[in-house]
Enzyme design. Structure first.
Site, PDB file in Angstrom:
ATOM      1  N   ALA A   5      -0.190   4.390   4.672  1.00 61.15           N
ATOM      2  CA  ALA A   5      -1.482   3.687   4.659  1.00 61.15           C
ATOM      3  C   ALA A   5      -1.723   2.899   5.947  1.00 61.15           C
ATOM      4  O   ALA A   5      -2.867   2.659   6.317  1.00 61.15           O
ATOM      5  CB  ALA A   5      -1.575   2.755   3.456  1.00 61.15           C
ATOM      6  N   GLY A   6      -0.642   2.482   6.612  1.00 62.61           N
ATOM      7  CA  GLY A   6      -0.784   1.728   7.857  1.00 62.61           C
ATOM      8  C   GLY A   6      -0.173   0.341   7.828  1.00 62.61           C
ATOM      9  O   GLY A   6      -0.434  -0.472   8.718  1.00 62.61           O
ATOM     10  N   LYS A   7       0.658   0.054   6.833  1.00 64.03           N
ATOM     11  CA  LYS A   7       1.251  -1.277   6.697  1.00 64.03           C
ATOM     12  C   LYS A   7       2.032  -1.686   7.947  1.00 64.03           C
ATOM     13  O   LYS A   7       1.813  -2.759   8.500  1.00 64.03           O
ATOM     14  CB  LYS A   7       2.184  -1.319   5.474  1.00 64.03           C
ATOM     15  CG  LYS A   7       1.507  -1.104   4.154  1.00 64.03           C
ATOM     16  CD  LYS A   7       2.494  -1.100   3.000  1.00 64.03           C
ATOM     17  CE  LYS A   7       3.550  -0.019   3.066  1.00 64.03           C
ATOM     18  NZ  LYS A   7       3.023   1.369   3.044  1.00 64.03           N
ATOM     19  N   GLY A  48       0.840  -1.192   0.000  1.00 62.87           N
ATOM     20  CA  GLY A  48       0.000   0.000   0.000  1.00 62.87           C
ATOM     21  C   GLY A  48       0.871   1.237   0.000  1.00 62.87           C
ATOM     22  O   GLY A  48       2.095   1.159   0.131  1.00 62.87           O
ATOM     23  N   LEU A  49       0.230   2.376  -0.138  1.00 57.00           N
ATOM     24  CA  LEU A  49       0.951   3.640  -0.170  1.00 57.00           C
ATOM     25  C   LEU A  49       1.688   3.908   1.142  1.00 57.00           C
ATOM     26  O   LEU A  49       1.323   3.387   2.194  1.00 57.00           O
ATOM     27  CB  LEU A  49      -0.024   4.793  -0.424  1.00 57.00           C
ATOM     28  CG  LEU A  49      -0.681   4.864  -1.801  1.00 57.00           C
ATOM     29  CD1 LEU A  49      -1.752   5.946  -1.820  1.00 57.00           C
ATOM     30  CD2 LEU A  49       0.357   5.099  -2.887  1.00 57.00           C
ATOM     31  N   SER A  50       2.676   4.770   1.072  1.00 57.50           N
ATOM     32  CA  SER A  50       3.346   5.247   2.278  1.00 57.50           C
ATOM     33  C   SER A  50       2.311   5.933   3.167  1.00 57.50           C
ATOM     34  O   SER A  50       1.517   6.743   2.694  1.00 57.50           O
ATOM     35  CB  SER A  50       4.444   6.251   1.882  1.00 57.50           C
ATOM     36  OG  SER A  50       5.087   6.749   3.026  1.00 57.50           O
ATOM     37  N   SER A  53       5.911  -1.764  -2.409  1.00 56.39           N
ATOM     38  CA  SER A  53       5.866  -2.667  -3.566  1.00 56.39           C
ATOM     39  C   SER A  53       4.797  -2.246  -4.573  1.00 56.39           C
ATOM     40  O   SER A  53       3.772  -2.896  -4.709  1.00 56.39           O
ATOM     41  CB  SER A  53       5.686  -4.125  -3.141  1.00 56.39           C
ATOM     42  OG  SER A  53       4.823  -4.296  -2.069  1.00 56.39           O
TER      43      SER A  53
END
Length: 183
Positions: free
Chosen positions: A18-20, A14-16, A88
């Site tokens: 986003a909460g990964k 996910g985007l920077s 990614s």
């Protein structure tokens, strides 16, 4: 009694902002508390230590993901649960890594760009919008969302704990962990 554990890579994309990483930490904490062997491969940390010479061109980003995928593959085949947190951005290389690893679960950490920008404690989006950072995913480089992730976490609509619970429930459904009710 020792748990019978099977290796799997859980790939958070996910985007920077986003909460990964936040979801990853909760999942890691829960899995460890249940006795599972877990390794975390955070994209930023791996880039500093394993991929330091790579830039942010598409070729370099793909190579970065391949290297993370290689390490994840080695751990997964040795029955470790691997939690990868990496932007990614490109589908093709994510699919390549999925094929290499085999036991793979893609988690799309989905949050609108505006929300990610609001959460940006490092100021990276602002720098990208000002032209200070080139090839920033979501601004002047694309992000290709997964078409069929095993789990989608909507971090603009659910808490980090709710998102982590979805990931854990899917792991149980797929047979990689005991369901939390069975513990």
């Amino acid at each position: 009694m020792k748990l019978k554990q099977y290796g799997i890579t859980i790939w958070f994309t996910g985007l920077s902002g986003a909460g990964k990483t936040s979801i990853n930490r909760v999942v890691e904490r829960e899995l460890r508390s249940l006795g599972y062997q877990v390794e975390v491969l955070d994209g930023d940390i791996v880039r500093q230590n394993l991929c330091n010479g790579l830039g942010f061109s598409k070729a370099d980003r793909d190579e970065n993901i391949r290297r993370i995928g290689f390490v994840a593959h080695l751990l997964t085949r040795n029955n470790v649960i691997v939690l990868v947190s990496a932007i990614s951005p490109y589908r093709e290389v994510r699919e390549e890594v999925r094929q290499r690893i085999g036991n793979f679960m893609e988690v799309y950490v989905n949050s609108p760009l505006e929300i990610c920008e609001e959460r940006d404690v490092k100021g990276l989006y602002k720098k990208a919008r000002n032209g200070d950072i080139k090839h920033f995913t979501g601004i002047d480089d694309p992000y290709e969302p997964p078409l069929n992730p095993e789990v989608e976490c909507r971090t603009d609509k659910e808490t980090i704990e709710e998102s982590a619970s979805k990931v854990l429930a899917k792991l149980a459904e797929l047979g990689y962990i005991y369901s939390l009710a069975e513990q």
